[in-house]
Design an enzyme around this catalytic site. Structure first.
Site, PDB file in Angstrom:
ATOM      1  CE  LYS A 122      30.742   2.713-108.405  1.00 17.96           C
ATOM      2  NZ  LYS A 122      30.653   1.575-107.524  1.00 17.96           N
ATOM      3  NE  ARG A 172      31.388  -2.230-110.742  1.00 18.13           N
ATOM      4  CZ  ARG A 172      31.425  -2.543-112.033  1.00 18.13           C
ATOM      5  NH1 ARG A 172      30.496  -2.080-112.844  1.00 18.13           N
ATOM      6  NH2 ARG A 172      32.383  -3.315-112.505  1.00 18.13           N
ATOM      7  N   GLY A 185      34.316   1.637 -97.753  1.00 21.66           N
ATOM      8  CA  GLY A 185      33.999   0.679 -96.709  1.00 21.66           C
ATOM      9  C   GLY A 185      32.799  -0.199 -97.059  1.00 21.66           C
ATOM     10  CG  MET A 209      34.010  -0.542-102.152  1.00 22.00           C
ATOM     11  SD  MET A 209      35.711  -0.944-102.525  1.00 22.00           S
ATOM     12  CE  MET A 209      36.099  -2.236-101.412  1.00 22.00           C
ATOM     13  NE  ARG A 236      36.589   7.701-106.529  1.00 20.60           N
ATOM     14  CZ  ARG A 236      36.724   6.740-105.678  1.00 20.60           C
ATOM     15  NH1 ARG A 236      35.716   6.355-104.968  1.00 20.60           N
ATOM     16  NH2 ARG A 236      37.878   6.146-105.506  1.00 20.60           N
ATOM     17  CG  HIS A 266      39.863  -1.786 -98.492  1.00 21.39           C
ATOM     18  ND1 HIS A 266      40.270  -1.840 -97.175  1.00 21.39           N
ATOM     19  CD2 HIS A 266      38.591  -1.335 -98.492  1.00 21.39           C
ATOM     20  CE1 HIS A 266      39.265  -1.460 -96.415  1.00 21.39           C
ATOM     21  NE2 HIS A 266      38.234  -1.150 -97.184  1.00 21.39           N
ATOM     22  CB  SER A 286      35.647  36.151 -74.970  1.00 27.08           C
ATOM     23  OG  SER A 286      36.287  35.036 -75.546  1.00 27.08           O
ATOM     24  CB  CYS A 327      38.485  32.216 -75.861  1.00 28.73           C
ATOM     25  SG  CYS A 327      37.462  32.349 -74.381  1.00 28.73           S
ATOM     26  CE1 TYR A 387      38.764  36.718 -79.703  1.00 26.81           C
ATOM     27  CE2 TYR A 387      37.793  38.890 -80.008  1.00 26.81           C
ATOM     28  CZ  TYR A 387      38.217  37.862 -79.183  1.00 26.81           C
ATOM     29  OH  TYR A 387      38.088  37.982 -77.826  1.00 26.81           O
TER      30      TYR A 387
HETATM   31  C1  PEP Z   1      35.457  28.050 -71.970  1.00 28.96           C
HETATM   32  O1  PEP Z   1      34.757  27.706 -71.027  1.00 28.96           O
HETATM   33  O2  PEP Z   1      35.125  27.903 -73.152  1.00 28.96           O
HETATM   34  C2  PEP Z   1      36.779  28.657 -71.743  1.00 28.96           C
HETATM   35  C3  PEP Z   1      37.506  29.108 -72.725  1.00 28.96           C
HETATM   36  O3  PEP Z   1      37.218  28.640 -70.463  1.00 28.96           O
HETATM   37  P1  PEP Z   1      37.877  27.382 -69.774  1.00 28.96           P
HETATM   38  O4  PEP Z   1      38.065  26.333 -70.805  1.00 28.96           O
HETATM   39  O5  PEP Z   1      39.153  27.844 -69.188  1.00 28.96           O
HETATM   40  O6  PEP Z   1      36.846  27.035 -68.757  1.00 28.96           O
END
Ligand code: PEP
Ligand code: MG
Length: 886
Positions: free
Chosen positions: A22, A91, A100, A102, A332, A445, A768, A836, A856
């Site tokens: 502000k 203020r 939340g 103010m 803002r 709000h 991975s 993953c 990736y």
């Molecule tokens: C992990 O452990 O991040 C994974 C992808 O395998 P899972 O979740 O199947 O154990």
């Protein structure tokens, strides 16, 4: 000595850390020559010093006085002057906007003497006494915690006996007397008459409010750090409550709900700003101002155009008109819905105000995820029960609750129904699927907070008579009680009894290939920004998919491969019996027979999966979970066997299964016989899976396909484990004619694997990162238990702001990730590294993975578009120069 106070003319918008959002923006508007009442900002440094010691830093009050004297001199009016007093507004305003919190105290400087001066100077005695009673109320509540209801109760009583024009000056003067008594009763001394004392106490109270419960709750929800502190702005009062030629309003340079161009907002004649935000009276649309005060309206539009060009973004403003003179009280870069964020970013890029890269940084993965939610199927909806203001889009269905406590403890989705909300309702708003109020407009709000957190909200539904005490509301003669199911549409504002069916969002339909990008402005914006993200991102996005249907969906959503196929998911349902057979087999011939029965089923699954992802990599993970997961639970079997025996019957197969469960039982199965260990101990298991995959790939080649399978070994801790499995895999692969070359790689999901990644890379063609297990084992947190046990307490205490299973712990687990990437690539420069674990679909974690140089991320199919967007943003934010690619 450090400087703690900045005149508005001294700051600018780049100093939000110090001056709060502000204060910094008021400074910016002042520099732009816009009509801002004079004032100054007390810095967040001063607040932090106060919070650390409990006392204002040395010299703070003197510095405030010096700045105040400059303003007094400029205006030729003085704080405490009984003839014509200067009054001040105090203020809060931190680095990040926090509806939340103010804290605001208006009319500082009024006392028994100056009230007469204000009356004389304004020519309006009622206004003067009304201002004085506002001061006592706001000061009492904010500085001393006097319950607002006590004042409200007295005010309502006076209003009830007043004539049509409102309370008289005498009534208001008496009300001030009553307020003073309430104040003295609660506080233990009289309301302070010295204006400077009022000011200093107000500044201290704003500082202290940083640690109020509701402020903490809001910060936790919005992931705002707890140690920033707030700044305090002190500004000369201007009055919107001086009669019909005065008023106050809130306005947006574009529609914050849809992003459509134009000026949007609410206006309230003869009122102060807090009345609008609190949703006390229903406002009129801003366009009405054109009729009421055309000169101010046009000046406001000019100012808003200036602001939008200057900030190159949607701005919102608060303004006051005092007897025909327009004053800007705040601006803002405005909060907006997810839909508006996309539409505005794309439009600004189109208008040339921002580059395509910048446009991408104006939207988030979380917003895109929100837009993929379903909306109500209005074609089949019944007539609505009532219609309010659609304040935050979405389709919410839930049981009616009337207070925050009920919302936070309810089972299943709820709709929080309140006359209006205030910051105390925050926990309930967080817990609820939707929020419904009977008072207040798009800037109340409820609306502001709900939009900020992506919660569906309908407000200002004034047909609802809400009785919180009785736990019911009525519309006409229909009574709706707590626990009844209702549906609310945050776009149209419609409210229905019961559950209305929902339909997919246009964005979801576009992503599924069912809608053309030109279909509507939102879809066009998503299309444009996603396309740019795909252009600039360096991270690939694959999907975690175990079935052909998932694989096809993921591919439609833009996945360029499968990063994790959990083969255990192919052993569910009827096939469980085959795994049972394998576990129960105790002679080699029986093991071989059980594996032979599984092989054709696995092969058929792989054929379909490879077909769905033809031409793209498909990473197949060999069996991971402990074997007992394929058997019935111990307690269930024990009971079944006991019942059979008690009846004098032969428990038969159950007894054999029970023995197997006991044999395979482990105290910590997640740290036991699973992953690569299983492959090494159950002869032929991994070989069967490898053979099934190679034969499936060969079959796809024979049918003219382009299969790209990869074999992934889970839970490796030592290179020798991997080497043993990889040797066996290569032997099996060599036996299958016509299969393409299939690389063998591993998951990095134990700290030891990360720490010895250099050795492991000698045997692995790819890594991975299994960040679920890596988080579990690095923290020693059981991933199956902690979220239901101590995590809520950890989150509440701020030990971590978000679960490390949701968003990667960059400091700890992230360090292992970086180490694994560096040491793996040192051994094998061409090593492909992906992730993953669940973090692969989390936008914040994606930014880290991009920075860590991964190739990736792999995530659930529905998160693929979110990951594409987040990966694009990460590329832009890490400074990739793509500025010509607009
Ligand atoms: C992990 O452990 O991040 C994974 C992808 O395998 P899972 O979740 O199947 O154990
Ligand atoms: Mg794992």
């Amino acid at each position: 000595m450090p400087k703690y106070v900045y005149d508005f003319i001294e700051g600018d918008r780049s100093r939000a850390d110090l001056l709060g959002g502000k204060g910094a923006n008021l400074a910016e508007m002042t520099r732009l020559g816009l009509p801002v009442p004079p004032g100054f900002t007390v810095t967040t440094d001063a607040c932090r010093a106060f919070l650390a010691t409990g006392a204002p830093p040395d010299g703070l009050y003197e510095e405030i006085n010096a700045h105040l004297r400059q303003i007094e001199a400029r205006l030729d009016r003085w704080l405490g002057d009984p003839a014509d007093p200067l009054l001040l507004a105090v203020r809060s305003g931190g680095r990040y906007s926090m509806p939340g919190m103010m804290e605001t105290i208006l009319d500082i400087g009024l006392n028994d003497a100056t009230v007469a001066g204000l009356a004389a100077h304004s020519g309006d005695e009622r206004f003067a006494w009304d201002s004085y009673r506002r001061l006592i109320q706001m000061f009492g509540r904010t500085v001393h915690g006097v319950p607002a209801e006590e004042f409200e109760h007295e005010l309502a009583a006076v209003r009830a006996t007043a004539g049509p024009g409102g309370p008289s000056a005498e009534q208001l003067r008496d009300l001030v007397d009553t307020y003073k008594k309430i104040f003295a009763r609660h506080v233990g001394h009289d309301f302070p008459q010295a204006p400077h004392e009022q000011l200093f106490l107000a500044v201290r109270a704003v500082f202290s409010s940083w640690h109020s419960e509701r402020a903490r709750v809001y910060r936790r929800q919005e992931r705002i750090p707890d140690d920033l502190g707030t700044a305090v702005t002190v500004m000369a009062m201007v009055f919107g409550n001086l009669g019909p030629d005065s008023g106050t309003g809130v306005a947006f340079t574009r529609d914050p709900a849809t992003g459509a161009p134009g000026v949007y907002g609410d206006y309230l004649t003869d009122a102060q700003g807090e009345d609008v935000v609190a949703g006390i009276r229903n406002t009129v649309p801003l366009t009405e101002l054109e009729r009421l005060d055309p000169a101010s309206y046009h000046r406001l539009r000019q100012i808003m155009a200036t602001l939008e060009r200057h900030y190159r973004d949607l701005c919102d403003v608060e303004f006051t008109i005092e007897r025909g003179r327009l004053w800007m009280l705040q601006t803002r870069v405005g909060k907006r819905t997810a839909a508006a964020a996309f539409v505005i970013a794309a439009q600004l890029a189109e208008e040339g105000l921002v580059t395509a890269d910048e446009a991408l940084t104006r939207v988030t993965g979380a917003q895109l995820a929100h837009l993929m939610f379903p909306a109500f199927d209005t074609a089949v909806a019944p007539a609505p029960l009532a219609v309010g203001v659609g304040a935050s889009p979405g389709a919410a269905v839930g049981r009616v609750v009337f207070d925050s406590a009920a919302a936070t403890t309810a089972d299943g989705p709820v709709i929080l129904v309140r006359p209006e909300t205030n910051p105390d309702d925050l926990p309930g708003m967080i817990a609820a699927a939707g929020v419904l109020t009977s008072r207040g407009g798009k800037t109340s709000h409820a609306a502001v907070v709900a939009r900020g957190m992506g919660r569906t909200c309908v407000c200002g539904a004034d047909a609802l008579r809400i009785d919180v005490e009785r736990g019911e509301f009525t519309v006409g003669d229909r009574v709706v009680r707590a626990g009844e199911l209702i549906s609310i549409d945050g776009t149209s504002g419609r409210i229905w009894l019961g559950e209305v069916p929902a339909q997919p969002s246009p964005v979801a339909r576009y992503l599924a290939g069912e809608l053309r990008p030109e279909a509507d402005p939102l879809v066009a914006a998503v299309h444009r920004l996603l396309a740019h993200a795909d252009l600039v991102r360096r991270l690939g996005v694959r999907a975690n998919a175990d079935t052909p249907a998932d694989a096809r969906r993921a591919r439609r959503l833009g996945a360029t491969g499968i990063g994790l196929c959990r083969t255990e998911h192919m052993f569910l349902g009827e096939r469980r019996a085959l795994v049972e057979r394998l576990i129960l087999a105790d002679r080699p011939a029986e093991v071989a027979a059980a594996l032979d029965a599984l092989l054709p089923l696995q092969r058929a699954d792989f054929v379909e999966l490879l077909a769905a992802m033809d031409g793209l990599p498909v990473t197949v993970r060999l069996l991971d979970p402990p074997l007992h997961e394929f058997l019935p639970p111990l307690a269930e079997l024990t009971a079944r066997v006991a019942v059979a025996r008690a009846r004098g019957e032969d428990p038969g197969r159950d007894a054999t299964l029970l023995a197997a469960v006991r044999r395979t039982h482990e105290a910590n199965p997640m740290l036991g016989l699973r992953g690569v260990r299983l492959g090494l101990l159950v002869p032929g298991l991994f070989a069967m899976q490898v053979r099934a995959l190679a034969e499936a790939a060969a079959q796809r080649v024979r049918s003219g396909g382009d299969p790209r399978p990869e074999i992934m070994v889970p839970l490796v801790g030592d290179v020798r484990e991997l080497a043993a499995v990889a040797d066996e895999a290569r032997r099996v692969l060599a036996e299958v004619d016509g299969a393409p070359e299939i690389p063998v790689g591993t998951m990095i999901e134990t700290p030891r694997a990360a720490l010895t990644a250099g050795e492991i890379a000698a045997e692995a063609r790819f890594f991975s990162l299994g960040t679920n297990d890596l988080t579990q084992t690095t923290w020693a947190f059981s991933r199956d238990d902690v979220e239901g046990s101590f995590f809520p307490a950890y989150l509440a205490r701020g030990i971590f702001p978000v679960s490390p299973f949701e968003s990667l712990d960059v400091t700890g687990v992230g360090r292992l990730v970086r180490l694994a990437v560096a040491e793996g690539r040192a051994t094998r420069p061409e090593l492909t590294v992906g992730v993953c674990g669940e973090h692969g679909g989390d936008p914040d974690s994606i930014a880290f993975f991009a920075a860590a140089g991964l190739d990736y991320v792999s995530c659930s199919p529905y998160r693929v578009p979110v990951a594409r967007l987040a990966a694009g943003r990460a590329a832009v934010e890490s400074g990739t120069d793509t500025s010509d690619s607009r």
